[in-house]
Motif scaffolding. Structure first.
Motif: not given
Length: 182
Positions: A126-129, A161, A163, A171-172, A174
């Motif tokens: 879970q999260g972003t680049k 990346e 969602t 939810s983002a 990677i």
């Protein structure tokens, strides 16, 4: 003279005109009586096996032991780097490796110091680049190395990346591709 047919019992079937009953094969069972085809023979469930022919219920399918690949059938396959007899698996000696399904100890081949192979794996987090900075990348590589101590090198080959979810519940995440060199 007249001939009479005797119905097949559970665990067996007989096709039209057959003079005898045929048992369900190893890795299968059937509770049906008077079965006329092998379609009544059901495979043992995933993670179980039965080495007997003519099994009459799923209770004759027994659980594969630890270190077995899990699939239903007439035997259980040992995982890579193990060998066994279809029921139990044993680890290869230190410094040696084997393929999935190895049945003999001599299937474990010694790996010399010049032999290398790689394993590709993926991780979804879970999260972003942008938030997956170099410090977090190193911590991930360290965690993978700790979980696989025989790996000589762990390399991140790509980060993409995405969602998931719907509308306001997005939810983002990677996806991280790694290569482990052994």
């Amino acid at each position: 003279s007249s001939s009479t047919c005797t119905p097949c019992g559970a665990g067996k079937y007989s096709g039209a005109g057959a003079s005898s009953c045929t048992p369900c094969g190893a890795g299968k069972y059937s509770g049906a009586t008077e079965a006329t085809s092998n379609s009544t023979c059901t495979s043992c469930g995933a993670g179980t096996y039965s080495g007997v022919t003519g099994a009459t219920s799923s209770s004759e399918c027994v659980e594969c032991a630890r270190f077995n690949a899990t699939w239903g059938g007439s035997s259980c396959l040992c995982l890579a780097n193990f060998f066994g007899d279809g029921k139990s698996c044993f680890p290869c000696p230190d410094g040696s490796k084997s393929q999935v399904g190895s049945t003999l100890a001599d299937a474990c081949k010694v790996i010399d110091s010049t032999s290398q192979y790689q394993v590709d794996m993926g991780v979804r987090m879970q999260g972003t680049k942008a938030a997956f900075d170099s410090d977090k990348q190193e911590r991930l590589k360290d965690a993978v190395s700790a979980a696989s101590p025989s790996a000589l090198n762990v390399t991140i080959t790509s980060i993409t990346e995405g969602t998931t979810g719907r509308r306001r519940l997005l939810s983002a995440f990677i996806d991280i591709a790694l290569v482990l060199l052994y």
